[in-house]
Design a protein around this motif. Sequence first.
Motif, PDB file in Angstrom:
ATOM      1  N   SER A  23       0.835  -1.205   0.000  1.00  0.00           N
ATOM      2  CA  SER A  23       0.000   0.000   0.000  1.00  0.00           C
ATOM      3  C   SER A  23       0.867   1.251   0.000  1.00  0.00           C
ATOM      4  O   SER A  23       0.512   2.262  -0.614  1.00  0.00           O
ATOM      5  CB  SER A  23      -0.955  -0.007   1.197  1.00  0.00           C
ATOM      6  N   ALA A  61      -1.076   6.304   2.056  1.00  0.00           N
ATOM      7  CA  ALA A  61      -1.291   4.951   2.588  1.00  0.00           C
ATOM      8  C   ALA A  61      -2.052   4.968   3.905  1.00  0.00           C
ATOM      9  O   ALA A  61      -1.858   4.101   4.754  1.00  0.00           O
ATOM     10  CB  ALA A  61       0.034   4.216   2.753  1.00  0.00           C
ATOM     11  N   ARG A  66      -8.048  -0.140  -0.089  1.00  0.00           N
ATOM     12  CA  ARG A  66      -7.306   0.199  -1.296  1.00  0.00           C
ATOM     13  C   ARG A  66      -8.214   0.929  -2.279  1.00  0.00           C
ATOM     14  O   ARG A  66      -9.444   0.809  -2.212  1.00  0.00           O
ATOM     15  CB  ARG A  66      -6.761  -1.078  -1.935  1.00  0.00           C
ATOM     16  N   ALA A  96      -2.732  -4.657  -2.516  1.00  0.00           N
ATOM     17  CA  ALA A  96      -2.276  -3.652  -1.547  1.00  0.00           C
ATOM     18  C   ALA A  96      -2.580  -4.013  -0.105  1.00  0.00           C
ATOM     19  O   ALA A  96      -1.852  -3.616   0.806  1.00  0.00           O
ATOM     20  CB  ALA A  96      -2.890  -2.289  -1.880  1.00  0.00           C
ATOM     21  N   ASP A  97      -3.652  -4.786   0.135  1.00  0.00           N
ATOM     22  CA  ASP A  97      -4.038  -5.094   1.509  1.00  0.00           C
ATOM     23  C   ASP A  97      -3.406  -6.378   2.038  1.00  0.00           C
ATOM     24  O   ASP A  97      -3.622  -6.748   3.188  1.00  0.00           O
ATOM     25  CB  ASP A  97      -5.562  -5.230   1.617  1.00  0.00           C
TER      26      ASP A  97
END
Length: 299
Positions: A23, A61, A66, A96-97
Amino acid sequence: MRFRCRRGGRVPKERPAPPTVRSRRLAAELRRLREAAGLTREQVAEQTGINPATLYRHETATARSRPQRRTMIALLNLYGATDQQREDLIALSREADIQGWLRPYHAELPEPYTAYISFEAEARAVRNYESLFIPGLLQTEDYARAAIRGNLPRATPTQIDQRVQARLERQTVLTKANPLHLWAILDEAALHRQVGGPGILHAQLTRLLETADQPNVTIQVIPYTVGAHPGMQGSFSIMDFPHRTDPEIIHVDGMAGDLFLDAEADIRRYSLVFDLLRAQALSPDDTAALINNLTAKRE
């Protein structure tokens, strides 16, 4: 990115996931593309309809989730991203997670600690200065339990067990296929403080000597004779990552909470302090000799 996590009571299981390396990489790339396009966040908001606060969270972030696919496409269209950039960033957004290393019971741990665990699991190297404790990655189970109990006097036995388990599991980063490179600098005081009592400290010092033999671990001690030094302001860690676009992270742990920094000015400042400490510390060989001498006295 600069965020502070304050400690409190029991953390509920249903909570936002901590930031991940992916992220942060996505945030940095979105920010870089916007700046390369010569656009402010306000201009982006006007042309895409994306809320400026949401855009800020995606670029730092700190968003709770996301970016959605349609948001990514709108931004990439506006920024004039290449086909390869589109493919890479949309794929990165999907991942991203994903946490680098978290266990189900970590939901019971404080959020800043799970964030640190996730970052550390994906780091290439960590430079760690400790003034009062042996670094967590080098602690024995008994030392870790005594340190956690002493540091958190109101913690329940279950909470202490969870912390100890997490600390021991973290140590696998030093022995995995592509191990973390750890450069640890300790104030000599950490070698004398009898956390858990003389027997536990003796075993801990022996563990330090054993771990120092690993090629990916460097240990140095700042002796009492140095006097005042820059590390007396407090402990910190500097983490850097394999991907060239991932900025280093500074982690500062204190009574007021945990602080994560990745601004260039902060990275330069803490890197300079670490270099000064490294220059003032005993060499790794002289450090081993000092620890050997201390263990001999305790036998």
